[in-house]
Design a protein around this motif. Structure first.
Motif, PDB file in Angstrom:
ATOM      1  N   HIS A 180       8.482 -29.722  10.573  1.00 56.79           N
ATOM      2  CA  HIS A 180       7.440 -28.888  11.341  1.00 56.79           C
ATOM      3  C   HIS A 180       5.949 -29.025  10.805  1.00 56.79           C
ATOM      4  O   HIS A 180       5.027 -29.583  11.559  1.00 56.79           O
ATOM      5  CB  HIS A 180       7.786 -27.799  11.822  1.00 56.79           C
ATOM      6  CG  HIS A 180       7.069 -26.865  12.836  1.00 56.79           C
ATOM      7  ND1 HIS A 180       6.821 -27.202  13.955  1.00 56.79           N
ATOM      8  CD2 HIS A 180       6.129 -25.669  12.442  1.00 56.79           C
ATOM      9  CE1 HIS A 180       5.970 -26.460  14.444  1.00 56.79           C
ATOM     10  NE2 HIS A 180       5.677 -25.815  13.574  1.00 56.79           N
ATOM     11  N   ILE A 181       5.499 -28.681   9.736  1.00 56.43           N
ATOM     12  CA  ILE A 181       4.491 -28.404   9.210  1.00 56.43           C
ATOM     13  C   ILE A 181       3.883 -29.935   9.011  1.00 56.43           C
ATOM     14  O   ILE A 181       2.488 -30.311   9.450  1.00 56.43           O
ATOM     15  CB  ILE A 181       4.035 -27.609   7.846  1.00 56.43           C
ATOM     16  CG1 ILE A 181       4.943 -26.284   8.352  1.00 56.43           C
ATOM     17  CG2 ILE A 181       2.700 -27.536   7.322  1.00 56.43           C
ATOM     18  CD1 ILE A 181       3.932 -25.566   9.227  1.00 56.43           C
ATOM     19  N   PRO A 182       4.404 -30.760   8.122  1.00 61.90           N
ATOM     20  CA  PRO A 182       3.705 -31.989   8.081  1.00 61.90           C
ATOM     21  C   PRO A 182       3.484 -32.892   9.208  1.00 61.90           C
ATOM     22  O   PRO A 182       2.488 -33.517   9.648  1.00 61.90           O
ATOM     23  CB  PRO A 182       4.836 -32.734   6.947  1.00 61.90           C
ATOM     24  CG  PRO A 182       6.149 -32.099   7.236  1.00 61.90           C
ATOM     25  CD  PRO A 182       5.609 -30.719   7.635  1.00 61.90           C
ATOM     26  N   ALA A 183       4.561 -32.821  10.164  1.00 63.64           N
ATOM     27  CA  ALA A 183       4.583 -33.494  11.497  1.00 63.64           C
ATOM     28  C   ALA A 183       3.218 -33.009  12.333  1.00 63.64           C
ATOM     29  O   ALA A 183       2.449 -33.340  12.938  1.00 63.64           O
ATOM     30  CB  ALA A 183       5.640 -33.429  12.345  1.00 63.64           C
ATOM     31  N   MET A 184       3.062 -31.675  12.348  1.00 59.71           N
ATOM     32  CA  MET A 184       1.933 -30.851  13.096  1.00 59.71           C
ATOM     33  C   MET A 184       0.834 -31.541  12.391  1.00 59.71           C
ATOM     34  O   MET A 184      -0.210 -31.696  13.207  1.00 59.71           O
ATOM     35  CB  MET A 184       2.139 -29.529  13.216  1.00 59.71           C
ATOM     36  CG  MET A 184       0.994 -28.677  13.918  1.00 59.71           C
ATOM     37  SD  MET A 184       1.547 -27.092  13.702  1.00 59.71           S
ATOM     38  CE  MET A 184       0.943 -26.576  12.061  1.00 59.71           C
ATOM     39  N   LEU A 185       0.472 -31.443  10.966  1.00 62.85           N
ATOM     40  CA  LEU A 185      -0.811 -31.827  10.500  1.00 62.85           C
ATOM     41  C   LEU A 185      -1.102 -33.182  10.801  1.00 62.85           C
ATOM     42  O   LEU A 185      -2.095 -33.533  10.890  1.00 62.85           O
ATOM     43  CB  LEU A 185      -0.640 -31.505   8.944  1.00 62.85           C
ATOM     44  CG  LEU A 185      -0.345 -29.883   8.590  1.00 62.85           C
ATOM     45  CD1 LEU A 185      -0.412 -30.068   6.909  1.00 62.85           C
ATOM     46  CD2 LEU A 185      -1.807 -29.176   9.060  1.00 62.85           C
ATOM     47  N   LEU A 186      -0.040 -34.127  10.597  1.00 64.59           N
ATOM     48  CA  LEU A 186      -0.258 -35.559  10.821  1.00 64.59           C
ATOM     49  C   LEU A 186      -0.578 -35.882  12.298  1.00 64.59           C
ATOM     50  O   LEU A 186      -1.467 -36.638  12.855  1.00 64.59           O
ATOM     51  CB  LEU A 186       0.898 -36.411  10.435  1.00 64.59           C
ATOM     52  CG  LEU A 186       0.686 -37.663  10.487  1.00 64.59           C
ATOM     53  CD1 LEU A 186      -0.369 -38.128   9.472  1.00 64.59           C
ATOM     54  CD2 LEU A 186       2.162 -38.388   9.820  1.00 64.59           C
ATOM     55  N   SER A 187       0.135 -35.070  13.097  1.00 62.58           N
ATOM     56  CA  SER A 187      -0.053 -35.054  14.834  1.00 62.58           C
ATOM     57  C   SER A 187      -1.583 -34.794  15.027  1.00 62.58           C
ATOM     58  O   SER A 187      -2.408 -35.467  15.635  1.00 62.58           O
ATOM     59  CB  SER A 187       0.777 -34.440  15.555  1.00 62.58           C
ATOM     60  OG  SER A 187       0.425 -34.364  16.611  1.00 62.58           O
ATOM     61  N   LEU A 188      -1.866 -33.580  14.200  1.00 59.56           N
ATOM     62  CA  LEU A 188      -3.632 -33.375  14.518  1.00 59.56           C
ATOM     63  C   LEU A 188      -4.348 -34.371  13.909  1.00 59.56           C
ATOM     64  O   LEU A 188      -5.584 -34.532  14.697  1.00 59.56           O
ATOM     65  CB  LEU A 188      -3.808 -31.982  13.823  1.00 59.56           C
ATOM     66  CG  LEU A 188      -3.272 -30.659  14.583  1.00 59.56           C
ATOM     67  CD1 LEU A 188      -2.926 -29.518  13.730  1.00 59.56           C
ATOM     68  CD2 LEU A 188      -3.512 -30.371  15.880  1.00 59.56           C
ATOM     69  N   LEU A 189      -4.427 -34.972  12.907  1.00 59.37           N
ATOM     70  CA  LEU A 189      -5.151 -35.858  12.268  1.00 59.37           C
ATOM     71  C   LEU A 189      -5.159 -37.101  13.188  1.00 59.37           C
ATOM     72  O   LEU A 189      -6.122 -37.545  13.404  1.00 59.37           O
ATOM     73  CB  LEU A 189      -4.532 -36.159  10.983  1.00 59.37           C
ATOM     74  CG  LEU A 189      -5.141 -37.595  10.222  1.00 59.37           C
ATOM     75  CD1 LEU A 189      -6.599 -37.078   9.824  1.00 59.37           C
ATOM     76  CD2 LEU A 189      -4.398 -37.858   8.947  1.00 59.37           C
TER      77      LEU A 189
END
Length: 707
Positions: A558-567
């Motif tokens: 959840h967290i890495p996917a969210m951060l990568l999605s935001l990037l």
């Protein structure tokens, strides 16, 4: 037996189903007689929406964890050899998914109806247009409510028919009539596969009812007693979704469907027709094997990636949104393929609202720019159309996956699912495609916004006459933009699973197919096991371990996917501003440097040209060959036979006239000649007869004496 409370919900569902078709019949037959009959169609659609809100509230409040089914026997075949007792039931199913989807369809249909009052004013077939909207809404409601495959297919084809009527509404334009035919034919290709899959299910399970089929599958009854054929059946059914949801390689009809009125584009390409395919896969998800799901994930990834690359270079505002729709539908199909079932349906609903807003927003722009659709000829419209601009911006932020929007919640879940799937299986291409497409989406959507609303106007004359749309057109934009905010789905803007939509309303279905026929990570109970059961087969042990790996990966993704999605979203938006707002880079120079790639994107990967050359030209060539064979060989044989028969008849006639008739005439003449001779002896005088008798006796005596 259905108790009173449940019967209220059933009756509400039936009212919602049949109200639009009543509006269709009345509007169609009175279109030329009653000038404002369209108001009746709008009234019944508003009434259907109110009923859908009531149904949504009652179902999610009092029957949240219970599915309500109502059915009746339509045809009773009795005892049929090889089948046994055979009957066909029709009915409706009210579960959380169906009532939420019904609400989305009713809302968008109502807003499209209201928007169309002003947008279509002055059209010579004004009332007929609203009648077509009614039959389309009826068809889509049928798909949502049905509980069996036969009714699904009936309404599936009705959606195809009504979309044909709407896409080709301005049929006097060749491009519109061609687009309607293209959509109809391409969808029929997918529907052939779907119909074949339905027949396989009926042949195997002797029923069309979904729950009965899923139960038999859970008991180990498979088509031809083979998991392979269960996979084939699932993929055949998926062919229907490929056509209806415009997935690769049958995606080519959707961009051409922009030839229809823009409100129709919002209706077809948001929550209704194209969403039907994704909704259908959510319905049959419980019977899909692991191999079928993997193929579905591949199709979804390709359908998300290819249209996103095409949208980068398109200049028609509706074409950009059309390819965006295909790409987002690809996201949903990809999510289903990798097991992110709840997020696939979540994105189906959120996308319905912000994509409908984008299409209606484009309609507002086109309407006020005197039907100009080329974004390179626009610019500066945010000053003239602030409401349209604001709602368009909010929806673009949502589809780009920016926080505080609904799109961020649903896309983040899909991307987390692909990330976890890659971690658990090693298939990282799905995640790579998902994140890369997220960046492309943000880029082409803000390219669209900047070229349309920012900067200086390219056409001063049209710009001066542009103005904000009237209330009846602006109000639907505001409603849909507001529904693109996170608060309607969860109080936590960064975790949708803490909200009511996913934690209470939408649950992953119980899996029906045998354990070794699919990825076990789809099974809710498999994730709770801590160690493999020693009594299970090696395959089952591996699946439980795999399930735990996937579940753990999904939790941590959840967290890495969210951060990568935001990037990715931030990168796409930043690039679009660098190219088109701040002009730090020249897009024309970049296009020249990568000219082959640019031409590939601009020409839509040449799919239409390839299909024209292979299938259309091939079909025409085959038709010409068959025509030559028919004219030359078949007709040649027929003509030769005719000529031979004619010549033989002439010869036979001559033989008959000369030989046969000659002999007949000769005998007649001979008989006549003999008659003439003997007539000389028939004088009628006794003396003559006495002389002849004596003469005859003399001759006879002479003859006897001689012998």
């Amino acid at each position: 037996m259905i108790n009173m409370n449940e019967s209220i919900l059933i009756n509400l569902a039936l009212v919602i189903l049949f109200l639009p078709v009543i509006g269709f019949i009345v509007a169609l037959f009175l279109a030329k007689k009653v000038k404002k009959i369209f108001l009746f169609e709008n009234f019944v659609i508003i009434l259907a929406f109110i009923c859908s809100v009531a149904l949504l509230y009652l179902k999610l409040t009092y029957f949240q964890s219970k599915d309500i089914v109502s059915e009746f026997q339509w045809i009773d075949f009795g005892n049929v050899p090889l089948f046994g007792k055979l009957s066909v039931e029709l009915g409706i199913l009210l579960d959380n998914i169906s009532v939420i989807m019904l609400f989305a369809v009713a809302l968008i249909s109502m807003l499209v109806h209201l928007f169309s009052i002003e947008y279509m004013s002055g059209d010579k077939r004004y009332n007929r247009y609203f009648a077509y909207l009614g039959i389309f809404t009826f068809s889509m409601n049928g798909i949502v409510l049905t509980h069996n495959f036969l009714m699904m297919y009936i309404f599936w084809e009705l959606v195809g028919l009504s979309s044909y009527l709407l896409i080709g509404f301005w049929y006097e334009k060749k491009s519109a009539s061609d687009a309607a035919k293209k959509a109809f034919i391409v969808n029929r290709i997918g529907d052939i596969g779907m119909f074949s899959g339905i027949l396989m299910l009926f042949t195997t399970y002797h029923t069309f009812t979904s729950d009965k089929i899923f139960y038999q599958i859970s008991q180990g009854a498979l088509p031809f007693n083979s998991e392979f054929w269960l996979t084939v059946t699932g993929l055949l059914l998926f062919c229907g979704a490929i056509g209806k949801s415009a997935q690769f390689p049958l995606h080519v009809w959707l961009p051409d469907a922009m030839e229809g009125p823009t409100p129709v584009s919002a209706l077809i390409h948001a929550a209704t027709m194209v969403a039907a395919g994704v909704f259908f896969i959510t319905r049959i998800f419980t019977m899909l094997t692991g191999d079928a799901l993997f193929v579905i994930a591949v199709i979804g990834a390709l359908s998300a990636f290819i249209p996103a690359t095409i949208a980068l270079t398109q200049n028609d505002i509706k074409k950009v949104l059309a390819y965006s729709t295909i790409s987002q539908l690809g996201y949903m199909i990809l999510a289903l393929g990798v097991g992110a079932y709840t997020f696939a349906f979540f994105h189906l609903i959120t996308h319905a609202f912000f994509k409908a807003c984008l299409f209606l927003g484009s309609g507002s722009v086109i309407h006020n720019m005197h039907h100009e659709q080329d974004i390179t000829k626009m610019g500066g419209l945010r000053k003239k159309m602030p409401v349209t601009y604001t709602t368009f911006l909010i929806s673009s932020l949502a589809i780009s996956g920016v926080p505080l929007t609904s799109g961020f919640l649903s896309k983040d879940g899909i991307l987390a699912g692909t990330y976890a799937f890659g971690y658990a299986t090693g298939h990282w291409l799905f995640a790579a495609a998902g994140f890369f497409v997220a960046m492309l989406t943000a880029f082409y959507m803000f390219r669209l916004i900047i070229l349309t609303f920012h900067g200086q106007p390219k056409d001063q004359h049209k710009f001066e006459h542009a103005h904000e749309s009237k209330f009846v057109m602006a109000m639907p934009l505001v409603v849909l933009a507001v529904l693109s905010i996170f608060i309607f789905y969860t109080p936590n803007p960064f975790n949708p699973e803490q909200g009511w939509f996913l934690s209470k309303w939408i649950k992953a279905p119980q899996i029906s197919v045998p354990e070794n026929a699919r990825y076990s990570f789809m099974k809710p109970d498999a994730a709770q096991k801590t160690e493999p059961d020693v009594n299970k087969s090696e395959t089952a042990k591996q699946e439980i371990v795999y399930s735990e790996t996937y579940t753990e990966a999904l939790h941590h993704a959840h967290i890495p996917a969210m951060l990568l999605s935001l990037l990715m979203a931030a990168s796409g938006i930043l690039l679009s501003f660098l190219f088109y707002q701040w002009k730090k880079f020249d897009p024309d120079k970049l296009a020249e440097r990568v000219k082959p790639l640019y031409k590939l994107s601009y020409n839509k990967w040449y799919f239409d040209e390839i299909y024209d050359a292979v299938f259309v030209a091939g079909t025409v060539g085959l038709s010409k060959s068959l025509a030559w064979f028919d004219n030359t060989i078949i007709d040649g044989i027929v003509n030769f036979t005719a000529d031979f028969t004619r010549i033989f008849s002439k010869l036979s006639g001559k033989f008959d006239n000369i030989v046969v008739d000659g002999l007949v005439n000769f005998m007649a003449y001979l008989s006549g000649f003999i008659g003439l001779i003997f007539r000389k002896f028939q004088t009628g005088k006794v003396q003559t007869y006495v002389v002849l008798v004596i003469f005859s006796l003399v001759i006879l005596l002479f003859l006897f004496k001689t012998f």
